[in-house]
Design an enzyme around this catalytic site. Structure first.
Site, PDB file in Angstrom:
ATOM      1  N   HIS A  46       0.806  -1.228   0.000  1.00 24.40           N
ATOM      2  CA  HIS A  46       0.000   0.000   0.000  1.00 24.40           C
ATOM      3  C   HIS A  46       0.839   1.278   0.000  1.00 24.40           C
ATOM      4  O   HIS A  46       0.286   2.379  -0.020  1.00 24.40           O
ATOM      5  CB  HIS A  46      -0.932   0.013   1.216  1.00 24.40           C
ATOM      6  CG  HIS A  46      -2.008  -1.031   1.151  1.00 24.40           C
ATOM      7  ND1 HIS A  46      -2.924  -1.092   0.130  1.00 24.40           N
ATOM      8  CD2 HIS A  46      -2.306  -2.080   1.971  1.00 24.40           C
ATOM      9  CE1 HIS A  46      -3.746  -2.110   0.326  1.00 24.40           C
ATOM     10  NE2 HIS A  46      -3.384  -2.734   1.435  1.00 24.40           N
ATOM     11  N   ARG A  71       6.903  -5.519   3.233  1.00 22.37           N
ATOM     12  CA  ARG A  71       5.650  -6.228   2.934  1.00 22.37           C
ATOM     13  C   ARG A  71       5.535  -6.310   1.421  1.00 22.37           C
ATOM     14  O   ARG A  71       5.624  -5.294   0.717  1.00 22.37           O
ATOM     15  CB  ARG A  71       4.430  -5.524   3.523  1.00 22.37           C
ATOM     16  CG  ARG A  71       3.138  -6.245   3.083  1.00 22.37           C
ATOM     17  CD  ARG A  71       1.963  -5.923   3.960  1.00 22.37           C
ATOM     18  NE  ARG A  71       1.468  -4.569   3.800  1.00 22.37           N
ATOM     19  CZ  ARG A  71       0.328  -4.124   4.346  1.00 22.37           C
ATOM     20  NH1 ARG A  71      -0.406  -4.949   5.103  1.00 22.37           N
ATOM     21  NH2 ARG A  71      -0.055  -2.879   4.183  1.00 22.37           N
ATOM     22  N   ASP A 172      -8.304  -4.859   7.430  1.00 20.12           N
ATOM     23  CA  ASP A 172      -8.930  -5.739   6.437  1.00 20.12           C
ATOM     24  C   ASP A 172      -9.845  -6.756   7.116  1.00 20.12           C
ATOM     25  O   ASP A 172     -10.909  -7.086   6.585  1.00 20.12           O
ATOM     26  CB  ASP A 172      -7.858  -6.456   5.602  1.00 20.12           C
ATOM     27  CG  ASP A 172      -7.394  -5.586   4.442  1.00 20.12           C
ATOM     28  OD1 ASP A 172      -8.256  -5.003   3.767  1.00 20.12           O
ATOM     29  OD2 ASP A 172      -6.178  -5.480   4.213  1.00 20.12           O
TER      30      ASP A 172
HETATM   31  C1  3PY Z   1      -4.647  -4.325   7.856  1.00 19.81           C
HETATM   32  O1  3PY Z   1      -4.971  -3.845   8.952  1.00 19.81           O
HETATM   33  O2  3PY Z   1      -5.433  -4.858   7.062  1.00 19.81           O
HETATM   34  C2  3PY Z   1      -3.261  -4.249   7.438  1.00 19.81           C
HETATM   35  O3  3PY Z   1      -2.905  -4.801   6.420  1.00 19.81           O
HETATM   36  C3  3PY Z   1      -2.320  -3.458   8.283  1.00 19.81           C
HETATM   37  O4  3PY Z   1      -1.188  -3.150   7.624  1.00 19.81           O
HETATM   38 MG    MG Z   2      -4.409  -5.496   5.188  1.00 21.60          MG
END
Ligand code: 3PY
Ligand code: MG
Length: 252
Positions: A46, A71, A172
């Protein structure tokens, strides 16, 4: 082969703290590198990173004791291999929803016979001339549990050999559970169920922490891999402080 200081702490049962880097700024990454944190993570899922700024940031981090992590944008062997070959000492893999996803992540990170990572990358010599033979146990791999599907399969995902850490994506997960933006006992219980599973499996557990209060709370809960903020969130905190210090001089 250099030892991975984050893995050493996790294996000793200790917590580790890091900074999430999303802005693509090598200057902020340099500040983070000298801040005394255990790790700094380049978020290529992201964040706003190019191949060049990823390389520069990994070069900067390699001159400090802050362990360089990344990541990956998705669970893909080519993307994971590139980040590791560029000098990341470990990866966080998002959206690991099945045992097969977990096996794919492990295969991408580990050289044969444990996995199928391909050998290459001139920067790897800095870790030791025996990198290809000795890297497997020193490369950090966290798989992200952040969907309802993954919650239901957490035990079979996390029991795949070669995983070092379960990392929860609370946002998420909340979106997928339909609880985003509201306090939710179901979300709290889901996270607690992962705490219990990881304790049973002896698996270190991490989570994205949006606030410092959250860092304290998760540390007390036994989490071992937490971010103390992100480059952008710390900048925004600074801006908010300025607004509070200069009321009336700056638009609210
Ligand atoms: C989430 O909270 O979905 C994440 O991927 C945090 O980086
Ligand atoms: Mg996430």
């Amino acid at each position: 082969m250099r030892k991975n200081a984050v893995l050493a702490k996790l294996r000793a049962g200790q917590p580790t703290y890091g900074l999430w880097l999303g802005t693509g700024s090598t200057l902020l990454a340099e500040e983070a590198a000298h801040a005394g944190l255990d790790w700094a993570l380049i978020d290529t899922q992201h964040g706003y990173w190019s191949n060049e700024t990823i390389l520069s940031t990994l070069q900067i981090l390699s001159h400090t004791e802050t362990v360089p992590l990344a990541r990956v944008a998705e669970n893909d062997p080519a993307l994971i291999g590139r980040l590791l070959d560029t000098g990341a000492f470990g990866v966080v893999v998002p959206m690991v929803n099945t045992r097969e996803d977990a096996q794919r992540a492990v295969a991408s990170v580990r050289y044969p016979p444990q996995g199928s990572r391909s050998a290459g990358g001139s920067r790897l010599q800095q870790f030791g001339s025996d990198y290809f033979l000795a890297a497997n146990p020193e490369i950090f791999l966290a798989v992200m549990i952040e969907t309802v599907q993954a919650l239901g399969k957490a035990e079979e995902i996390l029991s795949v050999p070669g995983i070092d850490c379960c990392f929860i994506g609370p946002t998420d997960l909340a979106l997928d559970m339909g609880t985003f933006g509201q306090p939710s006992d179901r979300h709290t219980a889901a996270i607690q169920s992962l705490v219990d599973i990881c304790k049973r499996l002896g698996m270190p557990l991490g989570i994205y922490c949006p606030t410092l209060e959250n860092v304290h709370q998760r540390t007390a809960q036994g989490f071992q891999f937490m971010n103390v903020g992100s480059d952008m969130s710390l900048f925004q905190r600074g801006l908010n402080e300025v607004k509070q210090e200069l009321p009336g001089l700056i638009r609210p």
